[in-house]
Every structure is written in C-alpha cells, then in structure tokens.
Design a protein around this motif. Sequence first.
Motif, mmCIF file in Angstrom:
data_model
loop_
_atom_site.group_PDB
_atom_site.id
_atom_site.type_symbol
_atom_site.label_atom_id
_atom_site.label_comp_id
_atom_site.label_asym_id
_atom_site.label_seq_id
_atom_site.Cartn_x
_atom_site.Cartn_y
_atom_site.Cartn_z
ATOM 1 N N ASN A 182 0.807 -1.219 0.000
ATOM 2 C CA ASN A 182 0.000 0.000 0.000
ATOM 3 C C ASN A 182 0.836 1.262 0.000
ATOM 4 O O ASN A 182 0.301 2.375 0.025
ATOM 5 N N ALA A 183 2.171 1.099 -0.022
ATOM 6 C CA ALA A 183 3.079 2.254 -0.035
ATOM 7 C C ALA A 183 3.574 2.516 -1.451
ATOM 8 O O ALA A 183 3.374 1.712 -2.373
ATOM 9 N N LYS A 184 4.217 3.652 -1.647
ATOM 10 C CA LYS A 184 4.947 3.952 -2.873
ATOM 11 C C LYS A 184 6.402 3.541 -2.643
ATOM 12 O O LYS A 184 7.105 4.134 -1.816
ATOM 13 N N ASN A 185 6.842 2.511 -3.352
ATOM 14 C CA ASN A 185 8.118 1.873 -3.054
ATOM 15 C C ASN A 185 9.229 2.297 -4.009
ATOM 16 O O ASN A 185 9.142 2.084 -5.221
ATOM 17 N N ILE A 186 10.260 2.893 -3.428
ATOM 18 C CA ILE A 186 11.447 3.348 -4.156
ATOM 19 C C ILE A 186 12.586 2.406 -3.786
ATOM 20 O O ILE A 186 12.865 2.204 -2.604
ATOM 21 N N VAL A 187 13.231 1.823 -4.778
ATOM 22 C CA VAL A 187 14.288 0.837 -4.516
ATOM 23 C C VAL A 187 15.621 1.321 -5.069
ATOM 24 O O VAL A 187 15.695 1.875 -6.179
ATOM 25 N N HIS A 188 16.662 1.123 -4.258
ATOM 26 C CA HIS A 188 18.040 1.335 -4.704
ATOM 27 C C HIS A 188 18.811 0.053 -4.452
ATOM 28 O O HIS A 188 18.745 -0.524 -3.361
ATOM 29 N N VAL A 189 19.536 -0.427 -5.459
ATOM 30 C CA VAL A 189 20.354 -1.631 -5.332
ATOM 31 C C VAL A 189 21.805 -1.249 -5.605
ATOM 32 O O VAL A 189 22.135 -0.744 -6.684
ATOM 33 N N GLY A 190 22.670 -1.488 -4.626
ATOM 34 C CA GLY A 190 24.081 -1.162 -4.821
ATOM 35 C C GLY A 190 24.843 -1.223 -3.517
ATOM 36 O O GLY A 190 24.272 -1.050 -2.427
ATOM 37 N N HIS A 198 24.941 7.267 -1.433
ATOM 38 C CA HIS A 198 23.773 7.049 -0.580
ATOM 39 C C HIS A 198 23.394 8.291 0.239
ATOM 40 O O HIS A 198 22.211 8.523 0.507
ATOM 41 N N GLU A 199 24.400 9.056 0.650
ATOM 42 C CA GLU A 199 24.083 10.231 1.467
ATOM 43 C C GLU A 199 23.186 11.206 0.707
ATOM 44 O O GLU A 199 22.207 11.727 1.234
ATOM 45 N N GLU A 200 23.538 11.454 -0.548
ATOM 46 C CA GLU A 200 22.705 12.351 -1.347
ATOM 47 C C GLU A 200 21.348 11.715 -1.654
ATOM 48 O O GLU A 200 20.330 12.411 -1.725
ATOM 49 N N LEU A 201 21.329 10.396 -1.815
ATOM 50 C CA LEU A 201 20.058 9.709 -2.025
ATOM 51 C C LEU A 201 19.106 9.959 -0.860
ATOM 52 O O LEU A 201 17.912 10.202 -1.062
ATOM 53 N N LEU A 202 19.633 9.934 0.357
ATOM 54 C CA LEU A 202 18.777 10.182 1.523
ATOM 55 C C LEU A 202 18.252 11.615 1.527
ATOM 56 O O LEU A 202 17.099 11.867 1.915
ATOM 57 N N GLU A 203 19.064 12.560 1.099
ATOM 58 C CA GLU A 203 18.604 13.952 1.018
ATOM 59 C C GLU A 203 17.502 14.091 -0.032
ATOM 60 O O GLU A 203 16.516 14.819 0.165
ATOM 61 N N LYS A 206 14.387 12.555 1.444
ATOM 62 C CA LYS A 206 13.784 13.469 2.421
ATOM 63 C C LYS A 206 12.845 14.444 1.706
ATOM 64 O O LYS A 206 11.720 14.712 2.166
ATOM 65 N N PHE A 207 13.292 14.964 0.567
ATOM 66 C CA PHE A 207 12.464 15.857 -0.254
ATOM 67 C C PHE A 207 11.189 15.133 -0.707
ATOM 68 O O PHE A 207 10.090 15.698 -0.681
ATOM 69 N N VAL A 208 11.330 13.884 -1.105
ATOM 70 C CA VAL A 208 10.190 13.115 -1.612
ATOM 71 C C VAL A 208 9.190 12.821 -0.509
ATOM 72 O O VAL A 208 7.982 13.041 -0.664
ATOM 73 N N VAL A 209 9.681 12.316 0.621
ATOM 74 C CA VAL A 209 8.774 11.860 1.671
ATOM 75 C C VAL A 209 8.033 13.029 2.309
ATOM 76 O O VAL A 209 6.915 12.863 2.831
ATOM 77 N N GLU A 210 8.609 14.226 2.264
ATOM 78 C CA GLU A 210 7.903 15.405 2.773
ATOM 79 C C GLU A 210 6.700 15.757 1.905
ATOM 80 O O GLU A 210 5.783 16.441 2.355
ATOM 81 N N LYS A 311 15.588 18.302 -8.786
ATOM 82 C CA LYS A 311 15.033 17.729 -10.012
ATOM 83 C C LYS A 311 14.898 16.207 -9.882
ATOM 84 O O LYS A 311 13.912 15.610 -10.360
ATOM 85 N N PHE A 312 15.872 15.589 -9.233
ATOM 86 C CA PHE A 312 15.807 14.143 -9.028
ATOM 87 C C PHE A 312 14.574 13.793 -8.191
ATOM 88 O O PHE A 312 13.809 12.880 -8.538
ATOM 89 N N GLY A 313 14.382 14.524 -7.098
ATOM 90 C CA GLY A 313 13.225 14.275 -6.250
ATOM 91 C C GLY A 313 11.915 14.515 -6.974
ATOM 92 O O GLY A 313 10.960 13.731 -6.842
ATOM 93 N N GLU A 314 11.859 15.587 -7.755
ATOM 94 C CA GLU A 314 10.645 15.883 -8.519
ATOM 95 C C GLU A 314 10.358 14.788 -9.538
ATOM 96 O O GLU A 314 9.188 14.443 -9.786
ATOM 97 N N SER A 315 11.411 14.222 -10.121
ATOM 98 C CA SER A 315 11.233 13.156 -11.105
ATOM 99 C C SER A 315 10.694 11.887 -10.461
ATOM 100 O O SER A 315 9.865 11.172 -11.040
ATOM 101 N N ILE A 316 11.164 11.590 -9.249
ATOM 102 C CA ILE A 316 10.619 10.445 -8.515
ATOM 103 C C ILE A 316 9.131 10.645 -8.259
ATOM 104 O O ILE A 316 8.307 9.742 -8.495
ATOM 105 N N LEU A 317 8.769 11.832 -7.802
ATOM 106 C CA LEU A 317 7.365 12.127 -7.517
ATOM 107 C C LEU A 317 6.515 12.034 -8.780
ATOM 108 O O LEU A 317 5.377 11.547 -8.748
#
Length: 358
Positions: A182-190, A198-203, A206-210, A311-317
């Motif tokens: 029931n969630a929106k699932n974002i996956v990273h493999v590496g 990964h640090e920037e991925l978390l930032e 954070k933009f996405v989950v807000e 832009k990365f976060g906006e693209s995910i959304l």
Amino acid sequence: MKILHLIHKIQNRGAETFACQLANHQEKRGHNVKVFALFNGEANLPLDNEVFCLYAKERNRFLDFRAWKKLALIIKDFQPDIIQANAGDTLKYAIFSKKIFRWKQPVIFRNASEVGRYLKSPFQRHYNKYLYRNVNWVISVSEASKLDLLNHFPFINQHTTVIPVGIEKTKLDKPNLSEYKNAKNIVHVGGFSFEKNHEELLEIFKFVVERNLNAKLHLVGDGPLKSKIHSKVQSLGLEDSVIFYGFVDNPLDYIIAADVLVLPSIIEGLPGVLLEAMYCNTPVVAYNVGGIPEIVTSDTGLLIEKGDKKKFGESILEILDNPNRDQIANAHSIVLSKYTNDIISEKFIHLYQEILER
C-alpha cells in the motif's frame, strides 16, 4: 577455446557477478572456462562451476610475487587461449605475472568503470600507463568508459572496443515487498560505497517523503559505508521510511515490486541494475554519469544532471504519480534486443577469435 577469467575478489559486486555469468554462457557454448579470484571472500557467486582463488594478499597487492607465480603456474597447467582480467586489480596481477614468468597468452582487460576517476597522482598515472602498454586489448563497458580511458591513455586507441554488460533472462514471478503493497516503493540496489552516493540519495528521499508521506525507500546491498548511512537515516528522522536489507540473492524480487528504481551515483561504467529494472518493467531515475545516458534516454527513463537533487526528487514524484508506460515498454524492448547475456557473450567470443587470429 580455453578461457581463463580473473576476478578481483569472491564478492557480490557487479564486475564479479557479470564475469561469472559470462563464463557460464561461454561454457554452455562449448568452451572450457575457469574463473580465478585474486582475493578470497565469502560470497556465493553465480558460477555453475567452482570459483578458484589465488589467495593473494591485499596488503601486498603492489608487490605480490607469490601470487604472480601462482597465476603463472595455473596458466602453464591450464594452457588457456585467452586471459580476461575483469576490473579491480586483475590487470595488475596478469601483466606482472606475464612479464616476470614470460607466458605468452594474450591478456584482455574489461574496463568496467571510468579509470580517470581513480588516477590521483603522477605515480598512479605512470603505473597504469605501464599496465595498458602491455595489455593486448581493452573491452570497455560503455562508450563513456572507453572515452575516459583514451583521454588518459590515447595509445590504446587501436586496441579497444565497447561491449556492454548484460543481464540474465529469468522468470519474474516472486515480487517482494508485499508488506509494503500500500506504499509507494522506491528501490536502490548497490553496495554502500562512495560511488553509489547514498548520502545524497537520503537527502533526495527526504524531499520526496515530505511531499508523499506514503513513500518508502528500500536499500538493497551491503558495504563499508552502511553504518554511516544508518546514522544519517536517524539524523534525518527517516527511520520509519527507510528499510535496509543487506545483500540479497535475487534483487530482481525487489526491483519488480518497486514503483521506481533510483540510481544517483557519482561514478558508473554501465550499471547492470538499470538494465535489470528495465527488464522488470520498473521505471528508472538516474544521474547523468558514465555510461548511464547510453541506456537511460528520454525514451527509456528519466536522466538527471549530477547534483540536481531537487530535479531528481521531482522526477521520482512524477513517476510515483503518473509512470510513463511508453518509456517502460521501450526500455523493456531495448534490453531484450541488445542487453541479454546470450547476446553479449557471443560478442566476447567473436572478439577473442579476432585477437587470436592477429
């Protein structure tokens, strides 16, 4: 044909995994293939036969006479037609063994990244120049990797080509993440290394989950920076939204269940995980680095300039809200027509034959 593959370590990393998959396909085509790792490890690599080990010492990797001699004895016994060194320290060991113990077989190096990113000093440049002067051929994983190599070592121009990484055809019938359906699932493999960012991925997340409180980030992989990323998850207050899995035997189970696969790497050759996502009909968002733009285009996914976190976060959304079905279908079709290991392995065999006929 007898083929000897050298891999860096018995570890679950892209270069080692692909070398073993390639060896399997070459064996199925009737060739006699052996795989030797320089350094020991505990991974279960996808090789149908045994992965042998030189038991080289990582602390002695610049002057490992014992391992160079052991490799020479293996070559004398097996009498391969081709030695393929697959990334990492494998070229170093092959060239010094050949020079000191004077075996004659051609050495091919598989360049799976961008070598220029790792040349930090004049010594490293001169050292690598010597290695590339003594290799018979270089197979780069992407045009970007080839151009980077030629930018630093132009003399290799007549002895290099591009053969991309491939993926294994497999049944896609075991989607994971069922408890998050029931969630929106974002996956990273590496692996948790600086290249994967990964640090920037978390930032970005954070933009996405807000903006989408229902989003979950699933991190598949292991590595030296994992504990640091755990700490950053806590500092950003994302403990309830980020899930760590460690190494898994089949990441496709996670990729096929994802709403989007993300790859904000700062260094890449040609990442197989993007091809796997396309094979799984999972949309992708990735930074424009290395060979990624050779597979992620406006027809196959969303390509973002490195460092543009917003832009990365906006693209995910955008994908979570309205995935582009045409892109997904195009990407899947391209992978099936160009990037499966049965196709890729044939390209390697043709190149070996050309080299042996010279």
